[in-house]
Design a protein around this motif. Structure first.
Motif, short mmCIF file in Angstrom:
data_model
loop_
_atom_site.label_atom_id
_atom_site.label_comp_id
_atom_site.label_asym_id
_atom_site.label_seq_id
_atom_site.Cartn_x
_atom_site.Cartn_y
_atom_site.Cartn_z
N GLU A 34 11.97 -8.62 -5.74
CA GLU A 34 11.37 -7.53 -5.43
C GLU A 34 11.48 -5.95 -6.56
OE1 GLU A 34 11.33 -4.97 -1.27
OE2 GLU A 34 13.81 -4.93 -1.99
N ASN A 35 12.73 -6.47 -7.17
CA ASN A 35 14.08 -4.97 -8.00
C ASN A 35 12.31 -5.62 -9.40
OD1 ASN A 35 14.87 -4.39 -6.74
ND2 ASN A 35 17.15 -5.51 -7.77
N LEU A 36 11.78 -6.33 -9.75
CA LEU A 36 11.70 -6.74 -10.94
C LEU A 36 10.27 -5.97 -10.65
CD1 LEU A 36 11.09 -8.15 -13.84
CD2 LEU A 36 10.67 -9.95 -12.67
N VAL A 37 9.46 -6.45 -10.04
CA VAL A 37 7.77 -5.84 -9.07
C VAL A 37 7.60 -4.18 -9.20
CG1 VAL A 37 5.96 -5.92 -7.22
CG2 VAL A 37 7.07 -8.13 -8.23
N GLN A 38 8.96 -3.76 -8.94
CA GLN A 38 9.18 -2.16 -8.89
C GLN A 38 9.31 -1.36 -10.25
OE1 GLN A 38 11.30 -1.94 -4.69
NE2 GLN A 38 12.47 -1.50 -5.99
N VAL A 39 10.14 -2.67 -11.34
CA VAL A 39 10.29 -2.04 -12.48
C VAL A 39 8.84 -1.67 -13.95
CG1 VAL A 39 11.03 -2.66 -14.70
CG2 VAL A 39 12.33 -2.48 -12.74
N VAL A 40 8.48 -3.04 -13.03
CA VAL A 40 6.90 -3.22 -13.36
C VAL A 40 5.96 -2.15 -12.74
CG1 VAL A 40 5.00 -4.96 -13.71
CG2 VAL A 40 6.68 -5.94 -14.49
N ALA A 41 6.16 -1.97 -11.59
CA ALA A 41 5.01 -1.03 -11.18
C ALA A 41 5.40 0.66 -11.79
CB ALA A 41 4.81 -0.72 -9.81
N LEU A 42 6.74 0.90 -12.03
CA LEU A 42 7.03 2.33 -12.21
C LEU A 42 6.90 2.36 -13.31
CD1 LEU A 42 10.92 2.65 -10.41
CD2 LEU A 42 8.53 3.77 -9.36
N ALA A 43 6.48 0.93 -14.25
CA ALA A 43 6.10 0.86 -15.50
C ALA A 43 5.06 1.41 -15.77
CB ALA A 43 6.41 -0.10 -16.59
N GLY A 44 3.57 1.07 -14.99
CA GLY A 44 2.47 1.75 -14.68
C GLY A 44 2.16 0.55 -14.59
N ALA A 92 0.59 -1.96 0.33
CA ALA A 92 0.27 -0.10 -0.16
C ALA A 92 0.75 1.50 0.08
CB ALA A 92 -0.85 0.20 1.10
N GLU A 93 2.07 1.45 0.91
CA GLU A 93 2.93 3.09 0.36
C GLU A 93 3.09 2.63 -0.14
OE1 GLU A 93 5.45 2.31 5.65
OE2 GLU A 93 5.84 1.16 4.16
N THR A 94 3.72 1.68 -1.49
CA THR A 94 4.52 1.66 -2.58
C THR A 94 3.52 2.01 -3.17
OG1 THR A 94 6.04 -0.49 -2.05
CG2 THR A 94 5.49 0.50 -4.08
N ILE A 95 2.40 1.76 -3.26
CA ILE A 95 1.51 2.19 -4.36
C ILE A 95 1.57 3.29 -4.67
CG2 ILE A 95 -0.85 2.05 -5.49
CD1 ILE A 95 -0.81 -1.06 -4.96
N ALA A 96 1.10 3.55 -3.05
CA ALA A 96 1.15 5.28 -2.51
C ALA A 96 1.81 5.83 -2.84
CB ALA A 96 0.93 5.85 -1.04
N GLN A 97 2.64 5.53 -3.12
CA GLN A 97 4.65 6.53 -3.38
C GLN A 97 4.23 6.51 -5.16
OE1 GLN A 97 6.59 8.47 -1.82
NE2 GLN A 97 7.59 9.22 -3.06
N VAL A 98 4.95 5.44 -5.41
CA VAL A 98 4.43 5.17 -7.18
C VAL A 98 3.41 6.84 -7.79
CG1 VAL A 98 3.95 3.69 -9.97
CG2 VAL A 98 5.16 2.79 -7.26
N ASN A 99 2.11 6.24 -7.17
CA ASN A 99 0.73 7.80 -7.50
C ASN A 99 0.81 8.90 -7.31
OD1 ASN A 99 -0.83 5.17 -8.20
ND2 ASN A 99 -1.60 5.45 -6.65
N GLU A 100 2.49 9.28 -6.74
CA GLU A 100 2.57 10.66 -5.95
C GLU A 100 3.40 11.68 -6.70
OE1 GLU A 100 3.57 10.76 -1.82
OE2 GLU A 100 1.60 10.61 -1.29
N MET A 101 4.55 10.68 -7.01
CA MET A 101 5.68 10.75 -8.20
C MET A 101 5.07 10.90 -9.55
SD MET A 101 7.59 7.43 -7.25
CE MET A 101 10.07 7.67 -8.25
#
Length: 161
Positions: free
Chosen positions: A109-119, A44-53
């Protein structure tokens, strides 16, 4: 490979690589809005942070994850593996499991973060399991390095008598 990682010059190189890569995170952090996704514990924190970027912050963070955070597990993992392989004696085959596992978890974790940062944040909720697993495995690996060093010191002292 493990024999190579346990050579003195390789251990020193990995140690300084780990420090340099770790320092590079402090350079990248302000450019991504002050928070790296790796430092967040929950999905949840990660999604909120991605949405704020902003789009630019996401791009920079994605590149940092691919170029910096993807080599970091190789540096610290290689160091942990090399130290254990060099000093754990007959226990080394078992002691290397946690550092290998933490590297795999960190890459996931890095893979999931890349996917999240890509949308696509669909897999980010798994962070609730991955982050505690990564921290726990890293702590265990560090503890096993200390045990390995103690075992080597005891063996050296016994042999010196």
């Amino acid at each position: 490979m493990l024999n190579f990682l346990s050579k003195g010059w390789v251990l020193i190189t990995l140690f300084f690589a780990m420090l340099a890569i770790g320092f590079s995170f402090s350079i990248v952090t302000p450019a991504v809005g002050g928070v790296l996704l790796d430092t967040l514990v929950t999905g949840a924190e990660t999604i909120a942070q991605v949405n704020e970027m902003s789009a630019e912050q996401k791009r920079i963070h994605l590149l940092a994850t691919l170029l910096i955070d993807s080599v970091y597990p190789l540096a610290y993992g290689g160091l942990l593996l090399g130290l254990i392989w060099r000093f754990a004696g007959s226990r080394r085959s078992w002691f290397i499991v946690p550092p290998m596992a933490v590297m795999v978890v960190d890459f996931a974790e890095n893979l999931v973060q890349v996917v999240a940062l890509a949308g696509n944040t669909a897999l980010v909720s798994l962070k609730d399991l991955r982050t505690p697993a990564k921290v726990g495995l890293l702590a265990l690996a560090g503890g096993l390095v200390l045990v390995s060093l103690l075992l080597a010191a005891v063996a050296k002292l016994r042999g010196a008598k």
